[in-house]
Design an enzyme around this catalytic site. Sequence first.
Site, PDB file in Angstrom:
ATOM      1  N   CYS A   1       0.852  -1.163   0.000  1.00  0.00           N
ATOM      2  CA  CYS A   1       0.000   0.000   0.000  1.00  0.00           C
ATOM      3  C   CYS A   1       0.902   1.232   0.000  1.00  0.00           C
ATOM      4  O   CYS A   1       2.113   1.107   0.096  1.00  0.00           O
ATOM      5  CB  CYS A   1      -0.837   0.043   1.277  1.00  0.00           C
ATOM      6  SG  CYS A   1      -1.642  -1.505   1.649  1.00  0.00           S
TER       7      CYS A   1
ATOM      8  N   ARG B   1       0.983   1.719  -5.968  1.00  0.00           N
ATOM      9  CA  ARG B   1       1.227   0.765  -4.880  1.00  0.00           C
ATOM     10  C   ARG B   1      -0.046   0.017  -4.477  1.00  0.00           C
ATOM     11  O   ARG B   1      -0.009  -0.834  -3.591  1.00  0.00           O
ATOM     12  CB  ARG B   1       1.790   1.485  -3.654  1.00  0.00           C
ATOM     13  CG  ARG B   1       3.057   2.269  -3.934  1.00  0.00           C
ATOM     14  CD  ARG B   1       3.515   3.000  -2.703  1.00  0.00           C
ATOM     15  NE  ARG B   1       3.962   2.073  -1.685  1.00  0.00           N
ATOM     16  CZ  ARG B   1       5.173   1.572  -1.598  1.00  0.00           C
ATOM     17  NH1 ARG B   1       6.085   1.930  -2.470  1.00  0.00           N
ATOM     18  NH2 ARG B   1       5.494   0.717  -0.652  1.00  0.00           N
TER      19      ARG B   1
ATOM     20  N   TRP C   1      -3.840  -1.983  -1.201  1.00  0.00           N
ATOM     21  CA  TRP C   1      -3.877  -3.177  -2.053  1.00  0.00           C
ATOM     22  C   TRP C   1      -4.084  -4.331  -1.083  1.00  0.00           C
ATOM     23  O   TRP C   1      -3.225  -4.630  -0.253  1.00  0.00           O
ATOM     24  CB  TRP C   1      -2.566  -3.331  -2.813  1.00  0.00           C
ATOM     25  CG  TRP C   1      -2.567  -4.443  -3.812  1.00  0.00           C
ATOM     26  CD1 TRP C   1      -3.138  -4.437  -5.043  1.00  0.00           C
ATOM     27  CD2 TRP C   1      -1.946  -5.723  -3.670  1.00  0.00           C
ATOM     28  NE1 TRP C   1      -2.912  -5.631  -5.686  1.00  0.00           N
ATOM     29  CE2 TRP C   1      -2.180  -6.444  -4.862  1.00  0.00           C
ATOM     30  CE3 TRP C   1      -1.205  -6.339  -2.658  1.00  0.00           C
ATOM     31  CZ2 TRP C   1      -1.713  -7.732  -5.071  1.00  0.00           C
ATOM     32  CZ3 TRP C   1      -0.737  -7.632  -2.870  1.00  0.00           C
ATOM     33  CH2 TRP C   1      -0.994  -8.313  -4.063  1.00  0.00           C
TER      34      TRP C   1
ATOM     35  N   ASN D   1       1.614   0.004   5.893  1.00  0.00           N
ATOM     36  CA  ASN D   1       1.978  -0.738   4.681  1.00  0.00           C
ATOM     37  C   ASN D   1       2.864  -1.893   5.119  1.00  0.00           C
ATOM     38  O   ASN D   1       3.859  -1.681   5.812  1.00  0.00           O
ATOM     39  CB  ASN D   1       2.757   0.182   3.729  1.00  0.00           C
ATOM     40  CG  ASN D   1       3.431  -0.605   2.619  1.00  0.00           C
ATOM     41  OD1 ASN D   1       2.883  -1.582   2.119  1.00  0.00           O
ATOM     42  ND2 ASN D   1       4.628  -0.189   2.241  1.00  0.00           N
ATOM     43  N   GLY D   2       2.496  -3.118   4.725  1.00  0.00           N
ATOM     44  CA  GLY D   2       3.311  -4.278   5.098  1.00  0.00           C
ATOM     45  C   GLY D   2       2.413  -5.438   5.480  1.00  0.00           C
ATOM     46  O   GLY D   2       1.223  -5.449   5.139  1.00  0.00           O
TER      47      GLY D   2
ATOM     48  N   GLU E   1       7.379 -11.955 -22.187  1.00  0.00           N
ATOM     49  CA  GLU E   1       7.069 -10.609 -21.722  1.00  0.00           C
ATOM     50  C   GLU E   1       5.860 -10.047 -22.490  1.00  0.00           C
ATOM     51  O   GLU E   1       4.976  -9.421 -21.904  1.00  0.00           O
ATOM     52  CB  GLU E   1       8.317  -9.721 -21.889  1.00  0.00           C
ATOM     53  CG  GLU E   1       8.129  -8.248 -21.590  1.00  0.00           C
ATOM     54  CD  GLU E   1       7.613  -7.936 -20.201  1.00  0.00           C
ATOM     55  OE1 GLU E   1       7.625  -8.814 -19.321  1.00  0.00           O
ATOM     56  OE2 GLU E   1       7.153  -6.797 -19.999  1.00  0.00           O
TER      57      GLU E   1
ATOM     58  N   LYS F   1       2.333  -8.839 -20.849  1.00  0.00           N
ATOM     59  CA  LYS F   1       1.747  -7.507 -21.075  1.00  0.00           C
ATOM     60  C   LYS F   1       0.271  -7.634 -21.453  1.00  0.00           C
ATOM     61  O   LYS F   1      -0.580  -6.952 -20.923  1.00  0.00           O
ATOM     62  CB  LYS F   1       2.449  -6.741 -22.201  1.00  0.00           C
ATOM     63  CG  LYS F   1       3.807  -6.168 -21.936  1.00  0.00           C
ATOM     64  CD  LYS F   1       3.843  -5.006 -20.997  1.00  0.00           C
ATOM     65  CE  LYS F   1       3.892  -5.456 -19.576  1.00  0.00           C
ATOM     66  NZ  LYS F   1       5.116  -5.685 -18.927  1.00  0.00           N
TER      67      LYS F   1
ATOM     68  N   GLU G   1      -1.866  -8.827 -18.440  1.00  0.00           N
ATOM     69  CA  GLU G   1      -1.984  -7.846 -17.362  1.00  0.00           C
ATOM     70  C   GLU G   1      -3.027  -6.780 -17.645  1.00  0.00           C
ATOM     71  O   GLU G   1      -3.782  -6.402 -16.761  1.00  0.00           O
ATOM     72  CB  GLU G   1      -0.649  -7.097 -17.180  1.00  0.00           C
ATOM     73  CG  GLU G   1       0.404  -7.814 -16.409  1.00  0.00           C
ATOM     74  CD  GLU G   1       1.686  -6.984 -16.332  1.00  0.00           C
ATOM     75  OE1 GLU G   1       2.186  -6.807 -15.225  1.00  0.00           O
ATOM     76  OE2 GLU G   1       2.184  -6.531 -17.379  1.00  0.00           O
TER      77      GLU G   1
ATOM     78  N   HIS H   1       4.714 -30.365 -29.070  1.00  0.00           N
ATOM     79  CA  HIS H   1       4.619 -31.192 -27.862  1.00  0.00           C
ATOM     80  C   HIS H   1       3.409 -30.820 -27.008  1.00  0.00           C
ATOM     81  O   HIS H   1       3.400 -31.078 -25.811  1.00  0.00           O
ATOM     82  CB  HIS H   1       5.909 -31.082 -27.043  1.00  0.00           C
ATOM     83  CG  HIS H   1       7.098 -31.570 -27.808  1.00  0.00           C
ATOM     84  ND1 HIS H   1       7.248 -32.882 -28.209  1.00  0.00           N
ATOM     85  CD2 HIS H   1       8.180 -30.906 -28.302  1.00  0.00           C
ATOM     86  CE1 HIS H   1       8.378 -33.011 -28.882  1.00  0.00           C
ATOM     87  NE2 HIS H   1       8.953 -31.831 -28.962  1.00  0.00           N
TER      88      HIS H   1
ATOM     89  N   LYS I   1       1.822  -1.827  -8.873  1.00  0.00           N
ATOM     90  CA  LYS I   1       3.108  -1.582  -9.524  1.00  0.00           C
ATOM     91  C   LYS I   1       4.254  -2.155  -8.704  1.00  0.00           C
ATOM     92  O   LYS I   1       5.194  -2.721  -9.228  1.00  0.00           O
ATOM     93  CB  LYS I   1       3.280  -0.068  -9.692  1.00  0.00           C
ATOM     94  CG  LYS I   1       4.569   0.348 -10.320  1.00  0.00           C
ATOM     95  CD  LYS I   1       4.419   0.396 -11.805  1.00  0.00           C
ATOM     96  CE  LYS I   1       5.713   0.609 -12.535  1.00  0.00           C
ATOM     97  NZ  LYS I   1       5.776  -0.211 -13.745  1.00  0.00           N
TER      98      LYS I   1
HETATM   99  C1  G6P Z   1       4.729  -6.145 -10.082  1.00  0.00           C
HETATM  100  C2  G6P Z   1       4.545  -5.214 -11.271  1.00  0.00           C
HETATM  101  C3  G6P Z   1       5.355  -5.724 -12.461  1.00  0.00           C
HETATM  102  C4  G6P Z   1       6.817  -5.891 -12.066  1.00  0.00           C
HETATM  103  C5  G6P Z   1       6.971  -6.783 -10.834  1.00  0.00           C
HETATM  104  C6  G6P Z   1       8.403  -6.735 -10.303  1.00  0.00           C
HETATM  105  O1  G6P Z   1       4.140  -7.365 -10.347  1.00  0.00           O
HETATM  106  O2  G6P Z   1       3.174  -5.122 -11.613  1.00  0.00           O
HETATM  107  O3  G6P Z   1       5.259  -4.796 -13.527  1.00  0.00           O
HETATM  108  O4  G6P Z   1       7.522  -6.443 -13.134  1.00  0.00           O
HETATM  109  O5  G6P Z   1       6.126  -6.321  -9.776  1.00  0.00           O
HETATM  110  O6  G6P Z   1       8.664  -5.432  -9.852  1.00  0.00           O
HETATM  111  P1  G6P Z   1      10.085  -4.792  -9.747  1.00  0.00           P
HETATM  112  O7  G6P Z   1       9.831  -3.407  -9.228  1.00  0.00           O
HETATM  113  O8  G6P Z   1      10.862  -5.619  -8.769  1.00  0.00           O
HETATM  114  O9  G6P Z   1      10.709  -4.808 -11.090  1.00  0.00           O
END
Ligand code: G6P
Length: 607
Positions: free
Chosen positions: A2, A27, A74, A99-100, A481, A485, A488, A504, A602
Site C-alpha cells: 500500500c 502501490r 492493495w 503498509n506491510g 514478456e 503484457k 496484465e 509437444h 506496480k
Molecule cells: C509487479 C509489477 C510488475 C513488475 C513486478 C516486479 O508485479 O506489476 O510490472 O515487473 O512487480 O517489480 P520490480 O519493481 O521488482 O521490477
Amino acid sequence: MCGIIGAASSRNVGKLLIQGLHKMEYRGYDSAGIALHQKDHVTRLRALGKVQALEDLMIEHKPKSKLGIAHTRWATHGKPSEANAHPHASNEQIYIVHNGIIENYKELTKKLKDSGYQFASQTDSELIAHLIHHHYKNNDLLCAMQSATKELEGAYAIAAVDLNHKDQLVIARYKSPLLIGVGIEENFAASDPLALAQLTSNFVFLEDGDTAVVKKDSYEIFDAKSKSVNRDVTHLDIETSSVTKGEFSHFMEKEIFEQPQSASNTLESRLGSNDVLDNIFGLGSSEIFAKTKRIQFVACGTSLHAGKVGRFWFEEIAGIPCYVDFASEYRYRNPLVEDGTLFVTISQSGETADTLAALRYARDKDYLSTLSICNVPTSSLARESDHVLFTNAGPEIGVASTKAFTTQLVSLLLLAMSIAKSQDKNPIMREAITKELKDLPAAIDESLDTKTAIQKITPAIAEKNNALFLGRGIFFPIVQEGALKLKEISYIHAEAYPAGELKHGPLALVDDSIPIVALSPENDLTEKLISNLEEVKARGGTLYVFGEGQDQFTIDSGSYIGMPKCNKFIAPIIYTIPLQILAYYVACHRGTDLDQPRNLAKSVTVE
Ligand code: G6P
C-alpha cells in the site's frame, strides 16, 4: 502493499495528502482513506475504490486540518471494503495507516481481543492501532509506538496520530519503505518520495527499526534501541512533469513512446568509443567482474524476463553460465553456491518484497558479491547491494512495465560487456555491441512506427479470449514478456511458448479462435521458426507475425508486420516494442483500466 502518507503543517493538509495518494496509486488502489486531526476529534473518511472516490468524499465533507495521515490500499488480509480500508482506529483515540504484513497477527489479535479490544475489520493492520492504544501511557505516543512495534513480526511502515496531540505524527519502519519529507513550516512522511515531489526535494530515509516524531517545524528519529539518531538528508529533484501524462491518453502509452529517450539515458556516460567504460557499476566492480565465473539472477515479473534475456548475452558475450530464478522461489530454496558466483537482482522499484528478501538471504551465502540493476536510486535494493547500476528510465507509473524493461535489457548488455572486458574476452564483439547500442535510440524510434499496422490488427485480437505467443532462442523470453503484457492489461489469457515446443502440446489448441503472435527476426533460427509457423498455418491458425523478411513467408489468415532491419544484440529490445504496443491497443479496445489493471499493483512490497 500500500502507500502511506502523513503531514504536519501550518496550512490545511487534506489536499496535499490526497495529491500524494494519487502519486502512490501504483502501490495499490482498491480503497483509500484519510484521518484528519480536528482538535477535539479526528475525522476519518474512507472509500472503496480508487483515490478519486476518497477525493469526492473530501469535496463533499470539506474537513480542514493541519495534521493528518492517509492511505491507498492493495488488499492482503481482508477483501477490499470500506471497513477494511485504512486508517484503522482504536477507541477514537489512536489512528494508524500501515503498509506491510504482520505475520504474528493471529496471536496478537487474540491477545488484544482477550483484553477487551473490539475489531471492526478483517485486516492484520487494525491490531496495530489497538496495540499502540494498549501501550499508550502518559500521553506518550512515541513510547507507545516503540513498545507496540517491538511485538510486531513481519514488515511495516506505520504512521499514527492520536487525539491528544494535534501537532505530531509518529512513524515507524521495518522492512517496508518510509521516509520523512522535510519542508518549510511543514514536514511529511511517505512510502515514496514521489508522493511528496510537489512539496519538497529534501528527504530522510528511515532505516529498519527506526521510529520518529514528525512535527511541522521539527522531526526527531530514534533507532531500534530508541536512541535519538541523525540520518542524512538526501536532496532529490523529482521531475514533476514525469508524473503527468502530458499529451498521452495513458501513462503506459507515454512510457512506451519515451523509450528512445530512456534507452539513451541508460547509455549516457557509460559507453566509450569502442567499449563499455570501466567501473560503471561502482568503484571496485571491475575487480569483482574479473573473478566472476557464474551469475545468479533473481527477480519477479517483467524484471525476471529481463534476466532470462540476459542469460543468452552472458553466455555469448562473457562466456559464463547463468541461472535465473523467481525471487519468490529462490528465497525458499537452499541454493548450492558455486565458487565465483555473482548474485544479481533486477528490479524496477527496488522494493519488491520477494526480491529484497532474496538479496538479504543471499548475503549470508558465499556469493562473490551482490549487484542490482534498479530504477530507483533511493530504494532498499539499491542501498543494500554491493554494486548498483541505475537504469535511469525515470519514474514509471503504468502498472505494466515498459520502459523499465527495455532499460533493464540495455543495462544487462552493459553488465555482460563489463564482465567480458574485465576478463579480456571478445573485444571485437564488444566493439560491435557498442556500435549497436549507440544506434539503439534511433532503432527504437523506428520500431514505434509499427503502431499504425498494429492498430489495424487490434480489433481481431481484442475479441478473443486466448492468445499464443511464439518465439525462439533469446526471443522466447521476449514473447513471454509480450504475453504477460497482454494478460496484465487486457485480461486476455496469453501463453508464450518456444516455437519448437509447439508440437509437444500447444498445437492441439490451434484453431481460428486463438490468435498466434510470433516474432520472426532475421537470425540463425529464422528458417526453423518459419517451419514451426507453417505447422500452425497447416492447421488453420491465425498468425500475426513480426519480422524482417515477408518474402520468406505468406500468411493466409492474419497479418505480417514488417520490422525495421536491426542488428543482432539489440534485436530483442527492438522486438519488445511492437508487443507492448499490441497489448496497449488491445486493452484500449477492450476498454480496461490499463494504467491500473484490476488486482495488480506496480510495486509489490508484500510477500
Ligand atoms: C509487479 C509489477 C510488475 C513488475 C513486478 C516486479 O508485479 O506489476 O510490472 O515487473 O512487480 O517489480 P520490480 O519493481 O521488482 O521490477
